[in-house]
Enzyme design. Structure first.
Site, PDB file in Angstrom:
ATOM      1  N   ASP A   1     -21.846  22.989 -17.807  1.00  0.00           N
ATOM      2  CA  ASP A   1     -21.398  24.003 -16.872  1.00  0.00           C
ATOM      3  C   ASP A   1     -19.876  23.980 -16.935  1.00  0.00           C
ATOM      4  OD1 ASP A   1     -21.722  25.914 -14.910  1.00  0.00           O
ATOM      5  OD2 ASP A   1     -21.396  24.461 -13.320  1.00  0.00           O
TER       6      ASP A   1
ATOM      7  N   ASP B   1     -22.616  20.190 -11.625  1.00  0.00           N
ATOM      8  CA  ASP B   1     -22.244  19.399 -10.464  1.00  0.00           C
ATOM      9  C   ASP B   1     -23.389  19.296  -9.466  1.00  0.00           C
ATOM     10  OD1 ASP B   1     -22.250  21.936  -9.524  1.00  0.00           O
ATOM     11  OD2 ASP B   1     -20.102  22.067  -9.156  1.00  0.00           O
TER      12      ASP B   1
ATOM     13  N   CYS C   1     -43.625 -14.350  26.825  1.00  0.00           N
ATOM     14  CA  CYS C   1     -42.235 -14.022  26.513  1.00  0.00           C
ATOM     15  C   CYS C   1     -42.168 -13.013  25.385  1.00  0.00           C
ATOM     16  CB  CYS C   1     -41.486 -15.272  26.063  1.00  0.00           C
ATOM     17  SG  CYS C   1     -41.398 -16.513  27.320  1.00  0.00           S
TER      18      CYS C   1
ATOM     19  N   CYS D   1     -42.928 -19.297  26.980  1.00  0.00           N
ATOM     20  CA  CYS D   1     -44.310 -18.934  27.260  1.00  0.00           C
ATOM     21  C   CYS D   1     -44.779 -17.898  26.266  1.00  0.00           C
ATOM     22  CB  CYS D   1     -44.439 -18.377  28.670  1.00  0.00           C
ATOM     23  SG  CYS D   1     -43.382 -16.941  28.916  1.00  0.00           S
TER      24      CYS D   1
ATOM     25  N   ASP E   1     -26.544  24.557  -9.492  1.00  0.00           N
ATOM     26  CA  ASP E   1     -27.290  24.631 -10.741  1.00  0.00           C
ATOM     27  C   ASP E   1     -28.526  23.738 -10.728  1.00  0.00           C
ATOM     28  OD1 ASP E   1     -25.727  22.421 -10.708  1.00  0.00           O
ATOM     29  OD2 ASP E   1     -24.405  23.074 -12.327  1.00  0.00           O
TER      30      ASP E   1
END
Lengths: 882, 125
Positions: free
Chosen positions: A569, A768, A146, A143, A772
């Site tokens: 670094d 990393d 639904c 239906c 930094d």
């Protein structure tokens, strides 16, 4: 108030309920005998589904509900704003934002505020609220209502953000927060509201890619059909347009004869068919473009072929309009052959283009399909989409690790080459991070999942690569400005060419003017210009991803090419970033195994990072540790302890002096160790100096080669560190860096980058990405190194998944290769157009009598755009040179 | 100059003037994305030989969702790029593809297909 029956889902009034049941402390209302029986048979099934005020729980059971919403774009500073926005909603009692995980936890009263309201609040506060999504295929729908019923049932499941059903496909798309308990709840929820059956719809990225490939194949086949039709008509048309050039045809169809006229009528109709069948995309493309007041390649081809056809047709039907017979030749061959050739060019382009995006297809193909998880104490195989955060996953040797997580049991070696580009397997033990889509080699292990679905490293990489491939190389912006004017300019040139040839050209001026105009329209190739950079960019960024290098955008690519200084670094970039045992110096009469064993046994109890280095170093040398009897930490000095009945002191010079221990020549050796950037510690056994143990942050194996390679590329290499000058210089000497910026506080790194930029250099900063970030952002190119699965680092332009500095070299090499490819393409396209257009206009005619045929122009045009793509594909054979 | 040459010259210049006016001189009006109940500024964009609408006006600081529907098979328009916001999307024919982003800067930005044959403007106010 009405509520839902938990079994059939019907709305009922609790007062008129057929029966009530108590289960797990909640009251359920049932509408009929059969529902009650079903409920009694398996109360848990129904009870576990219903969990909101609208699905069958008595109102007194509803209280605040806690939900975790994933929030995108959440940075640390945004937390309070988000919390405030959510708290402002009535019905929300508690809000905590977790910026690290990108989640916000909300406690709310579902009767007063809905999840949708929460999401709206998140969005209007300026954040992105999204979850994962999956599709359920529903059968048994009978239906129209639904749809609503199923959607409501799904939305009532805690953790579901939204559910939308497509009635045409019977599929419902469920968006859910990744913290939802069990996806089985979703199917149960659907099945509880009616006679429905729900199952996961086949989806995921792979079939989608297949669909795309199919669509491309379809388009290719259709273009090829168009080409064959055009070619089939084209050959006779070409012969019969100039029958007087061919010995036999000359006799059959003399110029001006009626049989030739009939042939030409036939050709007119056949070429019209070619225009309509093979060339329709040019005309519809032109029309759609004109509606937007824009012109493109389609416009040029459509106008070119259209003008040739119209002229020929008019000349054929109304020859009396033209002053002499020589004007009434037909150019149907131009129409047909140009259409056919350009269509063939498009088909070849399509084939070649498919190859440029292979990299991303490969990445998507890496995804695991299933995972073996432990649920309710049992091992079950489930689809990878159903794996949730905090699931325990079992991985056996040779299997693919399905999602990201942390090892909790067992150990193994894992091949991570597909993600990091690192060819050697990486060993994994308890506590180590594993990345989804990598392959387990040797041992079996269990891990707890930390990231699933869209959050996994692989998904992040794919998204990053897709976004980067959609960005632009800065140089492209200039090209864009040119190409916006290109097509109309070509049309203007064609008109000018026609007018000039008509006014000043040799006789028959009309014919020459027409040929020149048509050739000009056809030879101009905005495609080659437009495709020059995107094709190379897509290939280059895809190549990077395959080598563990994630390039954020075209800007980064172009900037990386032009670098002339690079700042590294020290800690974590050149070095491992954690201390390890480097030297054991012994006093006379001591034995290394003893000293190391005793020292390491003592340090096992210490929490100092240097102590850990000693323990790990000893274990790596196969020393068995003993248990200590007493342990005493002396702040600022070291430790004193008793092991195996012997008293031992480990510490600095102060400790030795305090205890009155004679050091002899050890003091001298200690100084030289310190000069080399190491941290020495004295050891005394039974109040006699026994030796020195030195630890240091060690240099990564390939840092030296990488730095040499950078210098060879002509880059000035600078090291930056917070360490003192002595340590910094020691490391710099080891790896061959000439310029050192030592004793730089983390907050001053960005300033130092700027200082270098003021020297007129284009600077890359490699770090990393942890402390930094400002320096990475300040540099022309910020490269975050060795970030593992946390690839989405905001501040960096280039992210290197692998920890090695060699990645920096590879990244620069790759951007140089890609940019070279871009320039080749641009120069090629530019030279082609700027040489082709004047030739088409006939500048060579007054000097050499050369005039280009429109057929050659069509060939050149198709060839030029295919060349550009082929050149971009050539980039795929690029390999890092080490 | 003979009369026919004068006619051809004048006609040619008229055509050129028309092309200049038609493609370059007319300013297009923008369409403003509307704030929908979802909290997004939403707009449907049809991709067929161009983008309809091709000038989109959005407000700064509120998330935008542009729903692209491509209803042509020519491969040129298959990829949509919004380079200034680092966004790209494959547009399978006939499917609605939402592209979401946060307009965090004011100005005029372009969106386009991969080759730049189709283009549209995004105005952030």
């Amino acid at each position: 108030m009405t509520i839902h029956d938990p079994v059939c889902g019907m709305e009922i009034n609790p007062k008129s309920a057929f029966a009530t049941r108590q289960h797990m402390g909640r009251t359920f209302y049932l509408c009929s005998q059969s529902c009650a029986e079903k409920f009694d048979a398996d109360p848990h099934r129904y009870a576990s589904v219903v969990s909101s005020a609208t699905t069958g729980i008595a109102s007194d059971a509803s209280g605040p509900v806690r939900i975790a919403l994933p929030v995108g774009g959440l940075k640390k500073s945004g937390g309070p704003a988000l919390e405030g926005a959510l708290r402002a909603l009535s019905g929300v009692s508690k809000v905590t934002a977790n910026t690290k995980e990108g989640r916000v936890f909300v406690e709310y009263d579902p009767a007063r505020v809905t999840v949708t309201d929460l999401l709206d609040a998140v969005r209007s506060a300026g954040f992105i609220a999204d979850g994962q999504s999956m599709r359920l295929k529903i059968s048994g729908i009978y239906c129209a209502e639904c749809v609503v019923k199923i959607e409501d049932a799904l939305k009532a499941v805690p953790g579901v953000l939204n559910a939308t059903m497509n009635a045409a496909t019977n599929e419902v798309k469920v968006e859910y927060s990744p913290v939802i308990g069990d996806l089985g709840q979703l199917t149960k929820a659907v099945e509880s509201v009616g006679p429905y059956k729900a199952a996961r719809a086949a989806e995921a990225s792979e079939p989608e890619m297949d669909k795309e490939a199919q669509a491309m194949e379809k388009e290719y086949r259709s273009l090829m059909r168009k080409w064959w039709f055009g070619a089939a008509v084209g050959v006779p048309t070409m012969l019969l347009s100039y029958p007087w050039l061919f010995p036999v045809l000359r006799d059959w169809f003399p110029r001006g004869s009626s049989q030739l006229m009939y042939i030409w009528y036939g050709m007119g109709i056949a070429s019209l068919a070619v225009l309509i069948y093979s060339g329709n995309q040019f005309f519809t493309g032109m029309w759609e473009g004109l509606k937007h007041r824009s012109a493109n390649m389609h416009t040029l081809i459509a106008v070119g072929t259209g003008v040739a056809w119209l002229y020929s047709t008019i000349a054929m039907i109304f020859p009396q309009l033209f002053p002499s017979q020589e004007f009434t030749d037909v150019y149907y061959d131009v129409t047909v052959v140009v259409t056919a050739l350009v269509v063939l060019g498009l088909a070849m382009e399509l084939k070649a283009k498919g190859r440029t995006s292979e990299a991303i297809k490969k990445l998507i193909g890496l995804q695991a399909k299933t995972a073996r998880v432990v649920r309710d104490g049992k091992e079950i195989d489930i689809a990878v989409e159903e794996v949730l955060v905090n699931d325990i996953v079992i991985v056996r040797p040779g299997e693919k690790i399905p999602v990201d997580g942390e090892v909790i049991e067992g150990q193994s070696a894992v091949d991570e080459s597909m993600i990091t580009g690192e060819s050697l397997p990486v060993s994994k033990k308890i506590g180590d991070e594993v990345i989804g889509a990598t392959i387990n080699k040797t041992g079996a292990f269990k891990f707890r999942t930390t990231k699933v679905g869209k959050d996994t490293a692989l998904s992040n990489i794919i998204r990053l690569v897709q976004d980067a491939q959609g960005s632009k190389v800065p140089i492209q912006k200039i090209v864009d400005r040119v190409s916006a004017y290109f097509t109309p300019s070509v049309m203007i040139l064609a008109i000018l060419g026609f007018v000039i040839w008509y006014d000043f050209g040799p006789s028959p001026a009309l014919t020459y003017g027409l040929i020149v105009a048509v050739t000009t329209l056809i030879i101009a190739c905005p495609c080659a210009l437009g495709m020059a950079t995107p094709m190379s960019l897509t290939t280059g960024i895809g190549l990077g991803a395959q080598n563990g290098i994630l390039i954020r955008s075209g800007d980064a690519l172009q900037a990386a090419e032009k670098l002339n200084a690079i700042i590294l670094d020290k800690t974590g970039t050149i070095t491992f970033g954690k201390p390890s045992l480097t030297d054991v110096v012994l006093a006379a009469g001591q034995n290394e195994a003893d000293v190391l064993r005793l020292a390491a046994s003592v340090e096992k109890s210490s929490e100092h990072p240097l102590a850990l280095a000693i323990v790990e170093g000893a274990q790596a040398r196969g020393v068995k540790l003993s248990n200590i009897e007493t342990f005493d930490a002396i702040p600022g000095h070291g430790v004193s302890a008793k092991v195996e009945g012997r008293s031992i002191l480990i510490g600095n010079l102060k400790l030795m002096n305090r205890e009155g221990i004679a050091l002899g020549d050890l003091e001298e050796k200690s100084k030289s160790l310190a000069d080399n950037g190491k941290t020495p510690m004295y050891i005394a056994l039974d109040d006699k100096a026994a030796g020195i143990i030195a630890v240091a942050d060690t240099v990564k194996e390939d840092s030296k080669t990488a730095i040499a390679a950078m210098k060879k590329m002509g880059l000035e290499v600078v090291m930056i560190t917070g360490d003192n000058e002595r340590t910094a210089n020691a490391i710099a000497r080891q790896v061959g860096v000439d310029r050192v910026l030592a004793e730089v506080l983390p907050q001053d790194k960005a300033f130092n980058v700027q200082k270098l930029q003021l020297e007129g250099k284009r600077v890359a900063m490699v770090g990393d990405g942890i402390n930094d970030a400002p320096a990475l952002a300040q540099a022309d190119i910020g490269m975050a190194i060795g970030t593992g699965t946390d690839v989405a680092i905001e501040a960096s332009d280039i992210t290197l998944i692998k920890g090695s500095l060699m990645g920096v070299v590879t990244a620069i090499q790759l951007s140089r290769a890609t940019m070279r490819n871009v320039y080749q393409n641009l120069v090629g396209a530019f030279v082609y157009n700027s040489a082709g257009l004047p030739i088409a206009l006939g500048v060579l005619y007054p000097f050499f009598g050369i005039l280009l045929s429109p057929l050659l122009a069509a060939l050149a045009m198709s060839f030029s755009s295919v060349t550009v793509i082929a050149n971009a594909n050539r980039l795929k054979s690029w390999k890092p040179v080490h | 100059m003979t009369p026919d040459k004068i006619i051809v010259t004048v006609l040619g210049l008229v055509f050129i003037a028309f092309i200049v006016w038609f493609f370059w001189m007319v300013k297009k009006a923008g369409v403003k994305a509307t704030l929908s109940s979802s909290g997004y500024q939403e707009l449907m964009v049809l991709v067929k030989g161009g983008y309809t609408p091709d000038v989109i006006v959005v407000e700064k600081g509120k998330p935008v969702r542009l729903n692209f529907v491509r209803s042509e098979s020519a491969s040129c328009s298959e990829l949509l790029l919004i380079p200034d916001f680092n966004k790209s999307a494959k547009l399978p024919e006939g499917e609605t593809v939402p592209v979401e982003f946060m307009p965090d800067k004011v100005g005029e930005f372009e969106f386009q297909c991969q080759m730049g044959m189709l283009r549209g403007k995004l105005i952030v106010e």
